[in-house]
Design a protein around this motif. Structure first.
Motif, short mmCIF file in Angstrom:
data_model
loop_
_atom_site.label_atom_id
_atom_site.label_comp_id
_atom_site.label_asym_id
_atom_site.label_seq_id
_atom_site.Cartn_x
_atom_site.Cartn_y
_atom_site.Cartn_z
N ARG A 1 1.16 -1.11 0.06
CA ARG A 1 0.13 0.30 0.28
C ARG A 1 1.08 1.35 -0.25
O ARG A 1 1.14 2.43 -0.53
CB ARG A 1 -0.70 -0.06 1.51
CG ARG A 1 -2.33 -0.99 0.95
CD ARG A 1 -2.86 -1.62 3.29
NE ARG A 1 -2.53 -0.23 3.33
CZ ARG A 1 -2.55 0.12 4.81
NH1 ARG A 1 -2.14 -1.21 5.71
NH2 ARG A 1 -3.22 1.04 5.67
N LEU A 2 1.93 1.20 0.86
CA LEU A 2 2.78 2.33 0.71
C LEU A 2 3.73 3.04 -1.04
O LEU A 2 4.88 3.10 -0.50
CB LEU A 2 3.69 2.28 1.81
CG LEU A 2 3.08 1.70 3.12
CD1 LEU A 2 4.20 1.23 3.67
CD2 LEU A 2 2.30 2.55 3.26
N GLY A 3 3.50 2.14 -2.34
CA GLY A 3 4.59 1.91 -2.98
C GLY A 3 4.77 3.46 -3.34
O GLY A 3 5.29 3.38 -3.79
N ARG A 4 3.73 3.78 -3.61
CA ARG A 4 3.42 5.34 -4.03
C ARG A 4 4.42 6.43 -3.28
O ARG A 4 4.39 7.76 -3.78
CB ARG A 4 1.97 5.97 -4.18
CG ARG A 4 1.42 5.59 -5.63
CD ARG A 4 -0.24 5.48 -5.80
NE ARG A 4 -1.10 5.39 -4.95
CZ ARG A 4 -2.09 6.10 -4.66
NH1 ARG A 4 -3.05 6.96 -5.65
NH2 ARG A 4 -2.82 5.60 -4.01
N VAL A 5 4.28 5.51 -1.75
CA VAL A 5 4.94 6.72 -0.91
C VAL A 5 6.80 6.89 -1.08
O VAL A 5 7.57 7.37 -0.96
CB VAL A 5 4.27 6.47 0.28
CG1 VAL A 5 5.42 8.27 1.35
CG2 VAL A 5 3.22 6.89 0.38
N LEU A 6 6.75 4.77 -0.83
CA LEU A 6 8.22 4.81 -0.71
C LEU A 6 8.95 4.61 -2.11
O LEU A 6 9.89 4.95 -1.51
CB LEU A 6 8.36 3.43 0.41
CG LEU A 6 8.10 3.21 1.79
CD1 LEU A 6 7.98 1.73 1.72
CD2 LEU A 6 8.12 4.43 2.64
#
Length: 229
Positions: A126-131
């Protein structure tokens, strides 16, 4: 046009007469200009003869620097149960799962590297767009998605650096501090360059290592003779 300081003008004049030399020469010259009031970070930029637009020429990996980076690396570990306890024992600064994911989605990014156990990648995904854009997303190819929390965390803490070729074909990496002895900076730079040589894609044609430049946080770029690295 902004007015240049006397220091910058003098440095440019000196560098204009400089002939690129060996890594040893480059580190020596770099230290002449690393005179800020803090311990400057030393970076290396390697211009590779690859086209990252092609998947078979994408260079990405990690290397363990023999003398570390001189930087305290904050490691975040996504793990549960016994693996969370293992990560804490190995020296991870932050350990958790859903709680950390929610914190990151809320804007918290006070960490430098991220590792994860395979069984919690559903949470991490779920954190792909952030990390992802920050180069922090755990990746099995980099060894940061693993059940061996002890090994990966200890390697990162000991001075492992991650690198990835940019769109322009350049690799950037920190290789230490200006306070390091010359030979330690040279050996760290050599470790990275040797790793890049091992990763040369079969599709890369012509000169592979085209340009090598050293720099400190507040200093100028010092070019090294790429033919002799």
């Amino acid at each position: 046009m902004a007015k240049r300081s006397r220091r910058l003008v003098a440095i440019r004049e000196q560098l204009g007469r400089r002939v690129p030399g060996s890594l040893v020469d480059g580190v020596h010259d770099l230290k002449l200009y690393a005179n800020a009031k803090f311990d400057e970070t030393v970076d290396i930029a390697v211009n590779l003869g690859v086209d990252p637009r092609h998947a078979d020429q994408m260079i990405r990996g990690t290397v363990g620097l023999p003398h570390g980076t001189g930087k305290v690396v904050r490691v975040l570990a996504f793990a549960k149960g016994e693996k969370a306890q293992e990560a804490e024992a190995a020296g991870a600064d932050f350990v958790g799962a859903e709680d950390l994911a929610e914190k990151i989605l809320g804007g918290w990014l006070d960490f430098d590297r991220v590792v994860a156990c395979p069984d919690v990648m559903g949470v991490v995904g779920r954190l792909g767009r952030v990390l992802g854009p920050r180069g922090l997303m755990p990746n099995p190819k980099l060894g940061t998605v693993t059940f061996d929390m002890t090994r990966i965390i200890q390697e990162i803490k000991a001075g492992q650096v991650a690198f990835r070729v940019e769109k322009t074909g350049i690799i950037h990496a920190g290789i230490g501090k200006a306070s390091f002895a010359d030979e330690k900076l040279v050996e760290n730079a050599q470790a990275l360059i040797e790793q890049l040589k091992k990763m040369r894609p079969a599709a890369a044609k012509g000169t592979y290592i085209k340009k090598v430049t050293l720099s400190s946080t507040m200093g100028p770029g010092i070019q090294v003779d790429a033919r002799n690295v």
